[in-house]
Scaffold this active site. Sequence first.
Site, short mmCIF file in Angstrom:
data_model
loop_
_atom_site.label_atom_id
_atom_site.label_comp_id
_atom_site.label_asym_id
_atom_site.label_seq_id
_atom_site.Cartn_x
_atom_site.Cartn_y
_atom_site.Cartn_z
N HIS A 165 52.30 48.59 49.72
CA HIS A 165 51.18 48.05 48.92
C HIS A 165 50.54 46.64 49.52
O HIS A 165 49.57 46.29 49.44
CB HIS A 165 51.59 47.73 47.56
N ASP A 377 45.72 40.08 51.79
CA ASP A 377 46.17 40.81 50.72
C ASP A 377 46.18 42.40 51.12
O ASP A 377 45.07 42.75 51.79
CB ASP A 377 45.22 40.52 49.72
C1 GDG Z 1 50.30 44.24 45.18
C2 GDG Z 1 49.59 43.67 46.42
C3 GDG Z 1 47.71 45.30 46.02
C4 GDG Z 1 46.11 39.19 37.01
N1 GDG Z 1 46.09 38.25 36.02
C5 GDG Z 1 46.18 38.89 34.93
C6 GDG Z 1 46.54 40.15 35.06
N2 GDG Z 1 46.67 40.44 36.14
C7 GDG Z 1 46.66 41.74 37.03
C8 GDG Z 1 45.56 42.17 37.67
C9 GDG Z 1 45.82 43.16 38.53
C10 GDG Z 1 47.39 42.65 38.81
O1 GDG Z 1 47.68 41.60 38.12
C11 GDG Z 1 47.24 42.01 40.25
O2 GDG Z 1 46.99 42.75 41.21
P1 GDG Z 1 46.65 42.64 42.78
O3 GDG Z 1 46.23 43.88 43.58
O4 GDG Z 1 45.53 41.41 42.73
O5 GDG Z 1 47.90 41.87 43.57
P2 GDG Z 1 49.53 41.97 43.72
O6 GDG Z 1 50.07 41.83 42.25
O7 GDG Z 1 49.87 41.04 44.66
O8 GDG Z 1 49.83 43.45 44.13
C12 GDG Z 1 48.02 43.88 46.37
C13 GDG Z 1 48.61 45.72 44.91
O9 GDG Z 1 49.97 45.45 45.00
C14 GDG Z 1 48.25 47.22 44.57
O10 GDG Z 1 48.73 48.03 45.59
O11 GDG Z 1 46.27 45.45 45.53
O12 GDG Z 1 47.33 43.77 47.66
O13 GDG Z 1 49.72 42.23 46.84
O14 GDG Z 1 46.08 44.57 38.22
O15 GDG Z 1 44.71 42.81 36.30
N3 GDG Z 1 47.03 40.88 34.18
C15 GDG Z 1 47.17 40.42 32.85
N4 GDG Z 1 46.63 38.93 32.56
C16 GDG Z 1 46.56 38.38 33.52
O16 GDG Z 1 46.00 37.13 33.38
N5 GDG Z 1 47.40 41.09 31.83
#
Ligand code: GDG
Length: 491
Positions: A165, A377
């Site tokens: 990821h 990322d």
């Molecule tokens: C890893 C990789 C890759 C965010 N703020 C709130 C909240 N979120 C949720 C979002 C989103 C998730 O958290 C964050 O996803 P990301 O993709 O931005 O980042 P990572 O957690 O670092 O994920 C990344 C991912 O895996 C998938 O392969 O994209 O690059 O680092 O879904 O919605 N959720 C809630 N409240 C918030 O305030 N409920």
Amino acid sequence: MSRLLIVSNRLPFARDSTGGALWTVTPATGGLVSAVEPVLRERGGTWIGWPGIAGKIPNKPLTEATRNAGYEVVPVALSETERDEFYYGYSNEVIWPLFHDLQNFCNFEPAYWEAYKAVNERYAEAIARCAQRDDFIWVHDYHLMYVAQALRERNVHAALTFFLHIPFPPYDIFSKLPQQQRLLRALLQFDLLGFQTRRDVRNFIQCVRRVMLDTKVVPRRDLQLVRFEKREIRIGHFPIGIDFDSFANGAKSEAVTHKSQQLRASFPGCQLILGSDRLDYSKGIPERLRAFRTALERHPELRGRVMLIQVVVPSRVEIPRYHEFKQRIDRLVGDINGRFSTSTWLPVQYHFRCLERDDLLAHYRACDIAFITPLKDGMNLVAKEYCTCRIDDNGALILSQFAGAAEQLRPGAMLVNPYDVEQMADTILEAFRMNQTQRRARMKRMRRVVRNENVFWWVDSFLRAGAKLARHSLRASKKRRSAAAFQNASA
Ligand code: GDG
């Protein structure tokens, strides 16, 4: 259709001890869970992982909480030392910073590697116990890169697939890793390796070529092929998507519409800029705040007319570096608000907590600009969720060129270098001034990609690549059997 066996470090449920024998089970947040959970809920299957708390796992609360999940949950227990050395240690003090090109943040403590292998062996044992013939075994992410090696050592010959990821770094950075050869050898025990972007595949192949001299790389148009120790490993990019319909329908719901109208009405005459990230130094939060400060300094027309809403979701707060990092963010927010706020305008509204899903969606819907600036990322789902929730097609996305999502969203996003604070500041002004027609045209392009290349498309393309693999290995084993029969006959 074979049964899906998902293996990841964390389960989609977080267990929390409220003291004594009282346990609560809450949904975990984070990109991996957001993407994989809807798939397993729809298809059924099994999810193997750690519930997030060290020590023995009393099964009852977990069984009760996951009864209606739609899939089976198999917990793996970690001791406190294992959590410290495998999870906080090798995974989060070595691999995470190194793979995000932040080598100065690495702590290459030798003991961490031993713990990493030992815990990966525990996961391998759980897989060996649960797996049934014809299961599609799909291991996820950087915590579990040694699992296939551990399974091969236990004489498991089933097809094993893996998806990373986070980004895969270029050779010059990867070569800092003391266990570079052991780690690549372990990864090459999988049969299919999936990465988020073309960039990651290129980096991985470059590392294989430079570090594993006894491999042969056969470039192919779709899946690259690596020959290693009489095995063939397929390598491809599979950009992860989101559950588009669920986000778009959620954004249209009455509750979210109401909340987003309320949010808008609270700040009349202001364009709202949104940043939402887990607390992590790879997400570029201080750089974003500095860019916002520079924008207010350089472009007075923005004062009183924009507001940055920064949501920071607490994450890994037990690690001292993350704690210091939060203090840095707090200071920057204080500095900006101290310098620029007036009696009627606060430039940065800062939330250090996880928003409820409806609130998050309302923020996506209400904010005119999303400002997403990771230093690096794997993908960044927040960018895709933001586009999806812009059901009126109106909204601008400022996105780091180093987010995996930039590969797909390039036609509509305003790409920036997160290390260039002045460029980011000027892009804020550009987004602020952009007219609705331009915003709509760009947003439509991005929404089309996010809709078409959604999470179900992602799973299907990965499973299809895995199914091809099964056909190849069937042919290979038939060939092996007939060669053996021929040898026996001629003996
Ligand atoms: C890893 C990789 C890759 C965010 N703020 C709130 C909240 N979120 C949720 C979002 C989103 C998730 O958290 C964050 O996803 P990301 O993709 O931005 O980042 P990572 O957690 O670092 O994920 C990344 C991912 O895996 C998938 O392969 O994209 O690059 O680092 O879904 O919605 N959720 C809630 N409240 C918030 O305030 N409920």
